[in-house]
Scaffold this active site. Sequence first.
Site, PDB file in Angstrom:
ATOM      1  N   ARG A  13       0.820  -1.218   0.000  1.00 51.25           N
ATOM      2  CA  ARG A  13       0.000   0.000   0.000  1.00 51.25           C
ATOM      3  C   ARG A  13       0.855   1.271   0.000  1.00 51.25           C
ATOM      4  O   ARG A  13       0.337   2.379  -0.153  1.00 51.25           O
ATOM      5  CB  ARG A  13      -0.907   0.016   1.233  1.00 51.25           C
ATOM      6  CG  ARG A  13      -1.850  -1.165   1.307  1.00 51.25           C
ATOM      7  CD  ARG A  13      -2.693  -1.089   2.549  1.00 51.25           C
ATOM      8  NE  ARG A  13      -3.542   0.074   2.515  1.00 51.25           N
ATOM      9  CZ  ARG A  13      -4.746   0.113   1.977  1.00 51.25           C
ATOM     10  NH1 ARG A  13      -5.251  -0.964   1.441  1.00 51.25           N
ATOM     11  NH2 ARG A  13      -5.456   1.216   1.984  1.00 51.25           N
ATOM     12  N   TRP A  44       2.957   5.994   2.051  1.00 52.48           N
ATOM     13  CA  TRP A  44       3.075   6.468   0.678  1.00 52.48           C
ATOM     14  C   TRP A  44       3.009   7.982   0.808  1.00 52.48           C
ATOM     15  O   TRP A  44       1.977   8.543   1.179  1.00 52.48           O
ATOM     16  CB  TRP A  44       1.931   5.933  -0.183  1.00 52.48           C
ATOM     17  CG  TRP A  44       2.102   6.230  -1.639  1.00 52.48           C
ATOM     18  CD1 TRP A  44       2.822   5.504  -2.532  1.00 52.48           C
ATOM     19  CD2 TRP A  44       1.540   7.330  -2.364  1.00 52.48           C
ATOM     20  NE1 TRP A  44       2.742   6.090  -3.773  1.00 52.48           N
ATOM     21  CE2 TRP A  44       1.968   7.208  -3.705  1.00 52.48           C
ATOM     22  CE3 TRP A  44       0.723   8.409  -2.025  1.00 52.48           C
ATOM     23  CZ2 TRP A  44       1.608   8.116  -4.696  1.00 52.48           C
ATOM     24  CZ3 TRP A  44       0.365   9.312  -3.007  1.00 52.48           C
ATOM     25  CH2 TRP A  44       0.811   9.160  -4.325  1.00 52.48           C
ATOM     26  N   GLU A  96      -3.677  -1.618 -21.771  1.00 57.41           N
ATOM     27  CA  GLU A  96      -3.293  -2.348 -20.561  1.00 57.41           C
ATOM     28  C   GLU A  96      -1.850  -2.852 -20.677  1.00 57.41           C
ATOM     29  O   GLU A  96      -1.078  -2.779 -19.708  1.00 57.41           O
ATOM     30  CB  GLU A  96      -4.271  -3.513 -20.346  1.00 57.41           C
ATOM     31  CG  GLU A  96      -3.952  -4.440 -19.184  1.00 57.41           C
ATOM     32  CD  GLU A  96      -4.048  -3.777 -17.808  1.00 57.41           C
ATOM     33  OE1 GLU A  96      -4.462  -2.619 -17.721  1.00 57.41           O
ATOM     34  OE2 GLU A  96      -3.673  -4.434 -16.832  1.00 57.41           O
ATOM     35  N   HIS A 119      -1.765   8.579 -37.554  1.00 63.64           N
ATOM     36  CA  HIS A 119      -2.140   9.962 -37.253  1.00 63.64           C
ATOM     37  C   HIS A 119      -1.205  10.610 -36.232  1.00 63.64           C
ATOM     38  O   HIS A 119      -1.596  11.559 -35.573  1.00 63.64           O
ATOM     39  CB  HIS A 119      -3.599  10.014 -36.775  1.00 63.64           C
ATOM     40  CG  HIS A 119      -4.538   9.459 -37.795  1.00 63.64           C
ATOM     41  ND1 HIS A 119      -4.925  10.155 -38.919  1.00 63.64           N
ATOM     42  CD2 HIS A 119      -5.124   8.239 -37.890  1.00 63.64           C
ATOM     43  CE1 HIS A 119      -5.718   9.398 -39.648  1.00 63.64           C
ATOM     44  NE2 HIS A 119      -5.858   8.232 -39.042  1.00 63.64           N
TER      45      HIS A 119
END
Length: 616
Positions: free
Chosen positions: A27, A74, A489, A512
């Site tokens: 986490r 974090w 992904e 493009h």
Amino acid sequence: MCGIIGYIGKQKAAAIILEGLKRLEYRGYDSAGIALLQDGHFEVAKKAGRVEGLIKGTGAQKLAGTTGIGHTRWATHGGVTDANAHPHISSDGRIALIHNGVIENYAHIKKFLLTKGFTFKSETDTEALCNLIAYHYQKEPAAPDSSRFLESVRKTLRHIEGTYGIAVLCTDCPAEIVAARKGSPLILGVGDGEYMLASDVSAIISRTQNVVYLKDGEIVHMTAKNFSITTLGAEDVSPVVDTITWKIEDSELNGYAHFMEKEIFEQPAALENTMRGRFSEDGSTAQFGGLNVSAVDLRQVDRFHFLACGSAWHACLVAEHLIERFARVPVEVDYASEFRYRNMPLGNGTLFFTVSQSGETIDTLAALREAKRKGYKVLAIANVVGSTIAREADGGVYQHVGPEIGVASTKAFTSQLLVGAMLALYLGRMRDMSFSDGVEYVKALKGAPDLVRQALEAAPQIKAIAQRYAHYHDFLFLGRLALFPVALEGALKLKEISYIHAEGYPAAEMKHGPIALISEQCPSVFFVPSGEMFNKVVSSMQEIKARKGKIIAIATASCDLPAGLADEVIRIPECHEAVLPIVATVPVQLLSYYIAEELKRDVDKPRNLAKSVTVE
Ligand code: M6R
């Protein structure tokens, strides 16, 4: 982000908390720290870096005490330093606190507290919260310590703007923890003569399977013997104790080098678990127990609106393709973070879906709340049972893939693809899809785990390719229709765990703009399906080859690729178009994983990232 844990009981708290912190480290891993209560004072160890560094560098495991808290950070406010690591101690030395979330009005609180003589050692928002609790505690010297402690937390939280999951200790209350949540996850583990707190179940599952999912605005007051839950308004809450079905082995490596590798190889079983019991008896459609929307009401829906972030957003794009194709109902897909600030016109017949592995992503949660505030029904596709999104949604589908610990989503993503494909079938069968087409579709979905097993057999070949391509700095991932989100992904997987720049595009869009990137130094990964798109994709490949671009083709078995066009060809089995995105994902997961391994990256804990993004 940030993992928090607390323990109160008869055992030595340090070992239990440090073990839990290792499980919560996914986490956030900028710093780690613990505080224990021992003889009326705090024993604190904290350090920038990983939990292992905390143990080696401070001897944290030797701290005494049977009541304590721990944190893995974090960083949001303040750099990655020892001083900014949690726990924070109030400047009067009485309160210790860990926090997951963001205190938005911390500057204002800090200014006020400075006038009251409090001092600050860190740059964090959290320290303001800690000192404010100490301030309220000091203001009520006449009250008994225990109720004074609880009330000081309650009073403080009434002044807080922002999000928090907190656990607090007080030197005057040697065997008590007060904890609370708003917008950040927090669960209470009910053990045998002990209680635990944690951001998620993986941290406590080795000690108990009985948990209370705390709700926003609830405060839990724990001693070693009991606990009580109240609201910020001091109303009593009757706790509901749930039983976790995950096992401790689910959150262990079991011989794999990394959780990401384990979770990639778990996908056949994960898909089986996602679909178990979810097909009708006549084998022609899907069925979902928890949608809480009747077939009659679903028939009235004239638009589905999907909200998610990251990989889950990619899964929604595939669901959009399949639902529009098979159920002929328009689908809108938004980044949850954008939806909450957009003010788009929405029709009355819209049904919302939020998709989130963790069920805690703050942007997805906020988007869910915004859609509900506008009066819409919102369903959820989530993996973590009891997560906030799952609880706040009006109904939905659990993925049942077990804990996903690697920061890069793998089995949760393919399971979300499967749920999307099953929804397309279910909605399609309510509309124009025939019985026989439904039967064929169901057969195809049931075959998905085996096809993924076959795709996984290419692992040694993909590892060898990864070793040859790991030194490139840029990649393009190109696919069409439902394989375009799979290209996105693939690019995301490569970026997040190997730090190589990669972009996903619809193959024909390349002309493009992105084709300007093509040279011998920028390989392209092409998804090549058989069928109507085959010739179109081959033309795009030719355009790359003409510019000396290297090509890795992920092609279905029967594609007859012109000789020499692709530098590398990874074969995947032929499959139904609802299953193809799932099977085609496997090679790009493996490619990213092996490239990251080759580059010696920290696969499960890539830099700057955290598994569950609970700050905006
Ligand atoms: O838990 P969620 O599914 O809501 O998470 C959403 C994203 O944060 C997540 O998919 C992220 O993009 C992963 N790191 C992708 O591998």
